[in-house]
Design an enzyme around this catalytic site. Structure first.
Site, PDB file in Angstrom:
ATOM      1  N   CYS A 419       0.815  -1.208   0.000  1.00  0.00           N
ATOM      2  CA  CYS A 419       0.000   0.000   0.000  1.00  0.00           C
ATOM      3  C   CYS A 419       0.846   1.253   0.000  1.00  0.00           C
ATOM      4  O   CYS A 419       0.392   2.333  -0.374  1.00  0.00           O
ATOM      5  CB  CYS A 419      -0.943  -0.006   1.192  1.00  0.00           C
ATOM      6  N   ASP A 451     -16.077   7.817   0.656  1.00  0.00           N
ATOM      7  CA  ASP A 451     -16.225   6.424   1.113  1.00  0.00           C
ATOM      8  C   ASP A 451     -15.277   5.448   0.431  1.00  0.00           C
ATOM      9  O   ASP A 451     -14.652   5.768  -0.573  1.00  0.00           O
ATOM     10  CB  ASP A 451     -17.681   5.987   0.919  1.00  0.00           C
ATOM     11  N   ASP A 492     -15.674  -3.968 -24.832  1.00  0.00           N
ATOM     12  CA  ASP A 492     -16.208  -5.265 -24.412  1.00  0.00           C
ATOM     13  C   ASP A 492     -17.704  -5.156 -24.120  1.00  0.00           C
ATOM     14  O   ASP A 492     -18.478  -6.073 -24.401  1.00  0.00           O
ATOM     15  CB  ASP A 492     -15.493  -5.747 -23.136  1.00  0.00           C
ATOM     16  N   GLY A 542     -11.128   4.296  -8.182  1.00  0.00           N
ATOM     17  CA  GLY A 542      -9.972   3.676  -8.821  1.00  0.00           C
ATOM     18  C   GLY A 542      -8.853   3.459  -7.820  1.00  0.00           C
ATOM     19  O   GLY A 542      -9.012   3.687  -6.615  1.00  0.00           O
ATOM     20  N   HIS A 543      -7.732   3.034  -8.338  1.00  0.00           N
ATOM     21  CA  HIS A 543      -6.559   2.813  -7.494  1.00  0.00           C
ATOM     22  C   HIS A 543      -5.335   3.252  -8.287  1.00  0.00           C
ATOM     23  O   HIS A 543      -5.164   2.857  -9.440  1.00  0.00           O
ATOM     24  CB  HIS A 543      -6.442   1.327  -7.119  1.00  0.00           C
ATOM     25  N   THR A 544      -4.497   4.082  -7.663  1.00  0.00           N
ATOM     26  CA  THR A 544      -3.332   4.593  -8.364  1.00  0.00           C
ATOM     27  C   THR A 544      -2.087   4.278  -7.557  1.00  0.00           C
ATOM     28  O   THR A 544      -2.002   4.641  -6.380  1.00  0.00           O
ATOM     29  CB  THR A 544      -3.442   6.130  -8.539  1.00  0.00           C
ATOM     30  N   ASP A 630     -15.258  -7.904 -29.896  1.00  0.00           N
ATOM     31  CA  ASP A 630     -14.328  -6.856 -30.325  1.00  0.00           C
ATOM     32  C   ASP A 630     -12.961  -7.481 -30.567  1.00  0.00           C
ATOM     33  O   ASP A 630     -12.572  -8.443 -29.900  1.00  0.00           O
ATOM     34  CB  ASP A 630     -14.263  -5.679 -29.339  1.00  0.00           C
TER      35      ASP A 630
END
Ligand SMILES: Cc1cc2nc3c(=O)[nH]c(=O)nc-3n(C[C@H](O)[C@H](O)[C@H](O)COP(=O)(O)OP(=O)(O)OC[C@H]3O[C@@H](n4cnc5c(N)ncnc54)[C@H](O)[C@@H]3O)c2cc1C
Length: 755
Positions: A419, A451, A492, A542-544, A630
């Site tokens: 993390c 949240d 997709d 999201g996660h960066t 696709d």
């Protein structure tokens, strides 16, 4: 894409792919500075070389021969290429305002954006004339004129306003080309007329009297009427009015007068001269802003003013590169004095030229051959790039980073995993501050709430469709990459007939100082939001994290009606197989990495990737497509096989009908393939007539992995043509029927390939 191991510490941004900047790029390619990222922003993919421009107009050179391809040059230099136009400059915040992308931050800025004839000074000129610059606009108009005159016997009275070297050369080149084009086609009374206008009392006033006499003679021999002492004061449709009362009826007016700079450098507060040219010291540094440099036509060297000529721009390239390097490394700058006398080689359109320097002049076919040799040698340096050694010094040079930056750097080297690899909250907050994700009523808790997760409702009667896609960057433009990655992920959903609802982003950014990470993330997410917002998908989280290289992906959700799910397994014998976009992105970007791809090939591949599959999916649905998918990483054949197996059918594909991206055949012929090609190639076991099919030049492309590729669908034969016509109307201009579905045979290989 894998870049240098050293984090980006400083951004050198070059505006305009002019004659000086191409040298800067070449010099930085040979000796990069670890920690410095170079970006070229240019509205042209290919920069015209002024020396060959008249020869190109006269028909002696092809477009490619007379232009420097900036995309492979930048790739060679390890520089980013942004195909855009700068419209403003914010010197206080060190940002460039771009026409079609977010603002671009710089630490050091260099401007080599040329000049253009001043059309604003004469009423009516802006609306009626064709200025010789920007070149691409001029070239388009020139081809139209050639087409119009070749198509039928129309009268052409061509006026060229401006009788400096540019105007005279252009008049003779245009005249020569039209003569060749129309030889024997026009009745005598329709032979084009040529008029050259100048307010001065002679042509070529900055050249010596011998040069002037020679060109007066040539112009007279070639029936170009020279109107000296004619100051043009107004242009009306089809006519030109002079201050001395004379007026001329003309069908085309070409404008090659005194140059002016663009207005944005002056508006930004840079110290400029009366025509808006940026005043620079002998070091090419702006007199008012030490973090801005300028060269070529757009620069006015205060101590050594010179005519606006490509020769000076070329000469400034090496000192500009050296001073940009010195500035970045905190060293003192070196002055440069441009030469006063220089050799002019002015062509007369018919492979004949005049050479002039100081008081002398010589002419002949040999002068043209000499000029041709010099120009071609110059172009070879930029269009034939040597292979580069991968080995580069990776140590940060002294002077590039101050104490504080060095501290930040050593902290970077100690960054944690897990993390701890997350990008800090403030960085993220700053990067996302200006973004405006689509708002949806069914998103109960989204990006605006603090949240831990998003909460989204599924409307009654709908089902939820989930998918995820992520990949590392294949281009060095985060804004475009963001759009392509989002588009790719959304495809997709479209392929199944779903409507996008929400998206979660998964981002890895390379280690870098905080402000560089913020900037990168802002560009990346702005691009992604363009695609997501257009699709109506709300970005809900999201996660960066930080890592070795830039990568981006999205987990996207869509909504669908239970009875409207389009699956791969629905192909039926008799169906036509439709493909909505051309293929070839894998080989083209592999070639781009090796700087072997032409700039316009990459530009059209990117344009194709940026096209959403949304409208295509709706159209296929409206034409009762039986199955759809696709085309992405497994290539055309891989995705087709995924449809064939569960549908229990065979297929026949016409290799000649498969739409290909420009350049794809050439790069495959050159043996350049994506690294995924060998794995995809294993599926050749599905091809029944492998021995004959593999001899076709298009065969390798059916294994080429696609990024943000088109849709592959089965549509009943009686509806297929109408469906293709509709897709063409919707902008999927290369959609084609590439084959048909056959009943399942007892062969192990279900695919037949026809030439
Ligand atoms: C017909 C003609 C013939 C000529 N022949 C000769 C010759 O034989 N020899 C000679 O020495 N000179 C010649 N000249 C003059 C020569 O064209 C210019 O002096 C020369 O091109 C200036 O070079 P530059 O590097 O300053 O800019 P340019 O060569 O003009 O390059 C500027 C680049 O910047 C890009 N650009 C511009 N604005 C922006 C923006 N806002 N954002 C992003 N990109 C931008 C442009 O697309 C272009 O690629 C000729 C001129 C004409 C009109």
């Amino acid at each position: 894409m894998k870049g240098s191991d050293v984090p980006v510490l400083k951004d050198l941004v070059l505006v305009g792919g002019g004659h000086a900047h191409v040298t800067v790029l070449k010099k930085f390619a040979m000796r990069p500075i670890p920690g410095v990222r170079v970006t070229l922003v240019c509205r042209d993919l290919q920069a015209p070389y002024s020396g060959m421009l008249p020869g190109y107009i006269a028909g002696h050179y092809t477009y490619d021969e007379a232009h420097i391809d900036l995309v492979p040059l930048c790739r060679f230099a390890g520089a980013r290429f942004f195909h855009d136009e700068i419209t403003g400059l914010d010197t206080a915040n060190k940002k460039l305002i771009c026409h079609g992308r977010p603002d671009l931050a710089y630490d050091l800025l260099s401007i080599n954006a040329g000049s253009a004839p001043d059309v604003a000074a004469v009423p009516g000129a802006a609306e009626q004339v064709t200025p010789v610059k920007p070149i691409d606009g001029f070239v388009r108009r020139w081809h139209k004129l050639c087409d119009r005159l070749s198509a039928g016997p129309g009268r052409a009275r061509v006026g060229i306003v401006g009788a400096g070297a540019g105007g005279v050369e252009l008049a003779l080149a245009v005249q020569y080309r039209l003569q060749q084009l129309l030889a024997g086609k026009q009745p005598d009374n329709a032979v084009p007329e040529f008029h050259l206008f100048t307010d001065a009392d002679d042509i070529l006033v900055t050249h010596n009297r011998r040069v002037r006499a020679r060109f007066r003679r040539v112009l007279a021999e070639r029936n170009v009427r020279v109107h000296t002492g004619h100051k043009v004061v107004e242009v009306r449709p089809g006519a030109l009015q002079c201050a001395n009362g004379a007026s001329f009826a003309l069908d085309e007016i070409l404008w090659v007068t005194m140059a002016r700079a663009q207005s944005w450098p002056a508006q930004a507060g840079l110290d400029v001269d009366e025509q808006g040219f940026i005043k620079v010291r002998d070091t090419l540094e702006s007199v008012s802003h030490p973090d801005v440099f300028a060269a070529g036509d757009i620069a006015h060297v205060v101590n050594h003013p010179r005519p606006k000529s490509g020769v000076f721009a070329v000469r400034q390239g090496a000192p500009l590169a050296s001073n940009l390097r010195r500035k970045l490394l905190g060293r003192s700058l070196q002055p440069f004095t441009p030469q006063k006398e220089f050799l002019s080689l002015i062509s007369t359109g018919n492979q004949y030229a005049v050479a002039a320097r100081a008081g002398w002049a010589l002419e002949g076919r040999w002068v043209w051959r000499w000029k041709d040799w010099i120009d071609r040698r110059f172009m070879r340096k930029y269009n034939h790039l040597p292979a580069m050694s991968e080995e580069q010094t990776q140590a940060i040079p002294r002077g590039l980073a101050d104490e504080e930056a060095l501290k930040e750097l050593s902290a970077l080297a100690m960054r944690c995993g897990g993390c701890g690899a997350k990008v800090g909250a403030t960085t993220l907050e700053n990067a996302l501050a200006g973004l405006d994700p689509a708002a949806r009523d069914d998103v109960l808790i989204g990006l605006n709430e603090p949240d831990d997760a998003a909460v989204v409702s599924v409307p009654a009667g709908k089902l939820m469709v989930h998918t995820v896609d992520a990949f590392r960057s294949f281009i060095d433009d985060p804004y475009i990459f963001g759009q392509v990655a989002a588009n790719h992920a959304l495809s997709d959903l479209y392929a199944m007939g779903a409507t996008p609802q929400t998206a979660l982003a998964i981002v890895t950014v390379p280690y870098a100082p905080e402000r560089k990470v913020t900037d990168l993330l802002a560009q990346l997410m702005q691009g992604a939001l363009n695609a997501l917002n257009e699709a109506g998908a709300a970005l809900v989280g999201g996660h960066t994290s930080e890592g070795g290289e830039l990568s981006l992906g999205f987990s996207v959700n869509g909504l669908i009606d239970k009875n409207k799910i389009l699956q791969k397994s629905g192909l039926r014998p008799g169906d036509c197989i439709l493909l909505t976009k051309p293929i070839g992105t894998g080989t083209l970007f592999a070639a781009d990495m090796r700087h072997q791809a032409k700039g316009h090939w990459i530009a059209s591949a990117l344009a194709c990737m940026l096209q959403s599959n949304r409208a295509a999916a709706e159209c296929l649905f409206a034409h009762d497509a039986h199955a759809c998918t696709d085309v992405t990483g497994f290539g055309l054949l891989g995705h087709l096989v995924e449809m064939i197996k569960p549908s229990r059918v065979d297929v026949e594909i016409n290799l000649g009908s498969i739409p290909l991206l420009p350049g794809a055949e050439q790069t495959v012929r050159a043996g350049i393939f994506s690294s995924l090609q060998p794995q995809n190639l294993r599926l050749r076991r599905a091809v029944h007539n492998l021995e004959t099919a593999s001899k076709d030049k298009r065969y390798p492309l059916i294994f080429d992995p696609q990024t943000s590729g088109g849709l592959l669908a089965g549509v009943a034969e009686q509806r297929a043509r109408a469906c293709v016509a509709e897709l063409h109307k919707l902008g999927y201009a290369r959609t084609a029927i590439i084959g048909r579905v056959l009943p399942e045979s007892d062969r192990v290989e279900p695919v037949s390939l026809r030439p």
